[in-house]
Scaffold this active site. Structure first.
Site, PDB file in Angstrom:
ATOM      1  N   PRO A 155       1.110  -0.977   0.074  1.00 16.12           N
ATOM      2  CA  PRO A 155       0.049  -0.171   0.224  1.00 16.12           C
ATOM      3  C   PRO A 155       0.655   1.165  -0.122  1.00 16.12           C
ATOM      4  O   PRO A 155       0.087   2.235   0.019  1.00 16.12           O
ATOM      5  CB  PRO A 155      -0.984  -0.205   1.547  1.00 16.12           C
ATOM      6  CG  PRO A 155       0.045  -0.894   2.118  1.00 16.12           C
ATOM      7  CD  PRO A 155       0.839  -1.709   1.257  1.00 16.12           C
ATOM      8  N   ASP A 178       9.714  -5.848  -1.869  1.00 13.61           N
ATOM      9  CA  ASP A 178       8.688  -6.444  -1.137  1.00 13.61           C
ATOM     10  C   ASP A 178       7.939  -7.839  -1.850  1.00 13.61           C
ATOM     11  O   ASP A 178       6.726  -7.516  -2.463  1.00 13.61           O
ATOM     12  CB  ASP A 178       8.085  -5.560  -0.569  1.00 13.61           C
ATOM     13  CG  ASP A 178       7.333  -5.627   0.509  1.00 13.61           C
ATOM     14  OD1 ASP A 178       7.659  -6.609   1.205  1.00 13.61           O
ATOM     15  OD2 ASP A 178       6.554  -4.809   1.166  1.00 13.61           O
ATOM     16  N   CYS A 212       7.617 -10.625   4.655  1.00 11.78           N
ATOM     17  CA  CYS A 212       6.426 -10.647   5.528  1.00 11.78           C
ATOM     18  C   CYS A 212       6.484 -12.071   6.153  1.00 11.78           C
ATOM     19  O   CYS A 212       5.899 -12.235   6.310  1.00 11.78           O
ATOM     20  CB  CYS A 212       5.430  -9.494   5.712  1.00 11.78           C
ATOM     21  SG  CYS A 212       4.491  -9.768   4.905  1.00 11.78           S
TER      22      CYS A 212
END
Length: 437
Positions: free
Chosen positions: A254, A320, A373
């Protein structure tokens, strides 16, 4: 709308594979009156957080499983069990209100079933729990496949990981360096009545000791502070940014890291943020606008470089990568319901394809920072090991610091109670001349 009904409908969407609870209120919860919204969100997220344990108990209490068409009744049962076993809601209210929701679902037949099962749980949950004492699913509230994976990969840490995953996440802020120091903002917070402390590893991180509406924080609307976990904040400094660099943020939505890059080094030549869908980039655009920052946003598959890359190399790349999100379960507890073991090798394949596609866009001497993550080595150190083995001009750069654990490749942060989320970083540099050894 009744908050229990809204919570059950949100949970039904997750159980049916049609939606995620996500980081913001699902549509079913957004329709609830303001004063009941917090309760509805707690019920939905709480039932998802403890679902493996609740489901284990429900299976003991039910004579037969629910049909696929009755996922909404199953969700109501889980909501009721959550209230009985994991909340301070009075037992009579937990049972009565939950049973009453069956009528709103137009399934009055379920009232008797829900009432009987919940009252039996009220009477017998201690005995039922004792009968399942040796089942790790009961104690960890993690799906069996994930509990086994964590135990296999992290034999000394898996129980602490599960405990952190089941806890409520701390609220972590990132202070915008362009608008002052962290120390000055901490003093401002304390003066405004907000208890806070500096994060241990991120130079910009602040942990609030009590959650709050972030829009009430000093300077939030003016872009002086943002919400971002401490582990994610480490990316900007690990990239070794410098004036004049052209930077790619791949899989950017985001946009928290995109904004942090621009805050950390205002003199970057250009930042390009790529993500798969335009609707995902809308969040990136909103964050940039609030913070008064500029980046070029491109909706494209990061692997399709022929479509979006203009041929000018990047000096820095942040990848990411899409992952299992097993390091942020406490923020997204429905991951326990939606993630499946077969997802992991598929994600590792995608991560490898992104690395292979983006590497040619990196300038010689440039740095690519790979991040997930996830806490699963299959997506992390194993993915990097495979990439290094097939990429002669890629070399690993050791990541120093006192955060996380040294992995076979890269550095792994495990989720910490009252601390950072689970995260992984590997730092790669491109040789000026490919090695043929």
């Amino acid at each position: 709308m009744n908050p229990r009904l809204a919570a059950a409908r949100a949970l039904t969407a997750v159980l049916s594979g049609k939606a995620s609870l996500g980081s913001s209120l699902p549509p079913q919860l957004d329709k609830v009156e303001h004063h009941d919204r917090a309760l509805a969100q707690d019920l939905a997220f709480g039932a998802a957080r403890w679902q493996p344990r609740l489901q284990l108990l429900a299976d003991k209490l039910l004579e037969k499983p629910f049909k696929a068409a009755d996922k909404d009744v199953e969700a109501l049962l889980l909501i009721g069990l959550y209230q009985l076993l994991h909340s301070r809601i009075p037992e009579h209210a937990a049972i009565g209100e939950t049973v009453g929701c069956a009528g709103a679902l137009k399934k009055p037949w379920a009232k008797g079933l829900l009432n009987a099962v919940l009252r039996r749980a009220q009477r017998e949950h201690e005995a039922l729990t004792a009968s399942l004492d040796r089942d790790p699913v009961l104690h960890t509230a993690h799906p069996r496949w994930l509990q086994k994976a964590l135990k296999a990969h992290w034999p000394e840490h898996w129980q602490a990981i599960c405990a952190a995953n089941n806890a409520h996440p701390p609220l972590i802020l990132r202070v915008n360096r362009r608008h002052g120091s962290r120390d000055a903002y901490l003093e401002e917070l304390r003066g405004a009545g907000f208890a806070a402390e500096p994060c241990t590893f991120s130079r910009d991180g602040v942990r609030l000791l009590q959650p709050c509406d972030v829009t009430a924080l000093p300077g939030f609307r003016e872009g002086r502070v943002s919400v971002q976990d401490e582990a994610a904040q480490l990316a900007a400094d690990l990239l070794e940014l410098a004036p004049g660099q052209r930077v790619l943020d791949a899989c950017a939505a985001p946009g928290g890291k995109t904004c942090h890059l621009l805050e950390a080094e205002p003199a970057l030549a250009e930042v390009i943020a790529v993500d798969l869908e335009e609707k995902r980039l809308a969040r990136v655009r909103e964050n940039l606008q609030r913070l008064g920052l500029e980046a070029r946003l491109i909706a494209a598959d990061g692997r399709a470089t022929k479509v979006w890359w203009d041929g000018t190399p990047f000096q820095r790349i942040l990848l990411d990568a899409p992952c299992s999100a097993t390091g942020v379960i406490r923020r997204h507890p429905d991951i326990k319901l939606t993630r499946k073991p077969e997802d992991i090798p598929a994600l590792a394949q995608l991560q490898g394809e992104l690395l292979d596609a983006l590497w040619p866009t990196l300038a010689p001497g440039g740095i690519l920072l790979y991040a997930t993550c996830s806490v699963l080595p299959t997506e992390n150190s194993d993915t990097i090991a495979a990439f290094l083995a097939r990429t002669p001009d890629a070399q690993e750069v050791a990541i120093g610091g006192d955060f996380g654990l040294q992995a076979a490749h890269g550095r792994q942060l495990l989720p910490q109670l009252d601390g950072h989320d689970g995260f992984y970083y590997a730092k790669l540099i491109k040789s000026a001349v490919p090695s043929h050894s």
